[in-house]
Design an enzyme around this catalytic site. Structure first.
Site, PDB file in Angstrom:
ATOM      1  N   ALA A  28      53.688 -11.985 -30.445  1.00  0.00           N
ATOM      2  CA  ALA A  28      54.409 -12.539 -31.590  1.00  0.00           C
ATOM      3  C   ALA A  28      55.046 -13.850 -31.125  1.00  0.00           C
ATOM      4  CB  ALA A  28      55.477 -11.553 -32.044  1.00  0.00           C
ATOM      5  N   GLY A  49      52.185  -8.542 -29.171  1.00  0.00           N
ATOM      6  CA  GLY A  49      51.467  -8.444 -30.447  1.00  0.00           C
ATOM      7  C   GLY A  49      49.973  -8.712 -30.318  1.00  0.00           C
ATOM      8  N   GLU A  87      48.545  -5.469 -29.181  1.00  0.00           N
ATOM      9  CA  GLU A  87      48.650  -4.574 -30.349  1.00  0.00           C
ATOM     10  C   GLU A  87      47.563  -4.889 -31.375  1.00  0.00           C
ATOM     11  OE1 GLU A  87      52.856  -5.691 -30.634  1.00  0.00           O
ATOM     12  OE2 GLU A  87      53.343  -3.563 -30.725  1.00  0.00           O
ATOM     13  N   GLU A 139      57.163  -6.916 -23.851  1.00  0.00           N
ATOM     14  CA  GLU A 139      58.377  -7.035 -24.681  1.00  0.00           C
ATOM     15  C   GLU A 139      59.641  -6.646 -23.925  1.00  0.00           C
ATOM     16  OE1 GLU A 139      55.533  -5.616 -25.657  1.00  0.00           O
ATOM     17  OE2 GLU A 139      55.057  -6.248 -27.705  1.00  0.00           O
TER      18      GLU A 139
END
Ligand code: CAA
Length: 260
Positions: A66, A111, A114, A134
């Site tokens: 992200a 992300g 993911e 993260e």
């Protein structure tokens, strides 16, 4: 719709979606998540698209997570909404009803890992690095990483990756079942396009049913999941493609599936 942050190329039955923010290693900001949602929704409803490939622009990254510029500004309410938007995109990809291949051409972090895990297949270049870093930002995965990672590699290894934030190479990712295949970086897109063309030639209704059976069944008790499989099997047995596939076998020829 025109896109700023992704490129979409439709060739035969295969749609290649390239996340195109190489200066920030293809980090997913809100606009990119929105653009991916539009492209995937359109692909789901387009019968001429039989398989989708997702990859990252440039030599270095699939997706480095992200966008940390946005994360740095998030509030509790905004953070939760941000996670839900990302999760909705990844659920859409996982349940699109068409195979989605992640062509992991470099870093797949946070992300990005993911996103790859929500795809139907993961093919990694031998230079790829995967991880959920993260924890090193003082946060946790928000696009399903704490759920899909243990389902793919098991609880112990998932907790290790999630709590250390360490990156692993493609060979290790293959060994633990996080990626399906590892290929030389120079061959990645050739190999992925060959796999995509093969998948695009399969019977679309049977493909959709298999993806549904596996995803739905993973959340059900076995007896209920087997009933679900039998119901889908009956549905597939009503298709023209079932008649074509079985007839082609008996006539010793290649089937031509139509999606009907
Ligand atoms: N968001 C925003 N910008 C990012 C980014 C990200 N996730 N990852 C890299 N960038 C930017 C860098 O800030 C840098 O920008 P500048 O050129 O303006 O300085 C540029 O991309 C190139 O990156 P680096 O100079 O850091 O490249 P490197 O080769 O030295 O390192 C890397 C590569 C190891 C991938 C490193 O960039 C990195 O650690 N990136 C962050 C990875 C990360 O923590 N991802 C998780 C994000 S949180 C998340 O994803 C939460 C969730 O579940 C939804």
């Amino acid at each position: 719709m025109t896109f700023d942050n992704i490129q979409v190329e439709h060739d035969g039955g295969v749609l290649v979606v390239t996340i195109n923010r190489p200066k920030v290693l293809n980090a997913l900001n809100s606009q990119t998540v929105d653009e991916l949602r539009h492209a995937m929704t359109a692909a789901a409803g387009d019968d001429t698209v039989r398989c989708i490939v997702v990859t990252g622009a440039g030599e270095k990254a699939f997706v480095a997570g992200a966008d940390i510029n946005e994360l740095a500004e998030q509030t509790p309410v905004g953070g939760s909404a941000h996670a839900q938007r990302g999760q909705a995109l990844l659920d859409l990809i996982e349940r699109l009803g068409k195979p989605v291949i992640a062509a992991i051409n470099g870093y797949a972090l946070g992300g990005g890992c993911e996103l790859a895990m929500a795809c139907t297949f993961r093919v990694a270049s031998d230079a790829a690095k995967l991880g959920q870093p993260e924890i090193n930002l003082g946060i946790m995965p928000g696009y399903g990483g704490s759920q899909r990672l243990p389902r793919l590699v098991g609880k112990g290894l998932a907790l290790e990756m999630l709590l250390t934030g360490n990156r692993i190479g493609a060979a290790e990712a293959h060994r633990i079942g996080l990626v399906n295949r590892v290929v030389a970086a120079s061959d990645l897109m050739t190999e992925v396009r060959a796999l995509a063309a093969d998948l695009a030639s399969k019977a679309p209704i049977a493909v959709r049913a298999i993806i549904a059976a596996v995803n739905d069944g993973a959340e059900m008790p076995l007896a209920q999941a087997l009933n679900h499989e039998a119901a889908l099997f009956g549905l597939v047995a009503s298709t023209e493609d079932m008649r074509e596939g079985t007839r082609a076998f008996l006539e010793k020829r290649k089937p031509a599936f139509k999606g009907a």
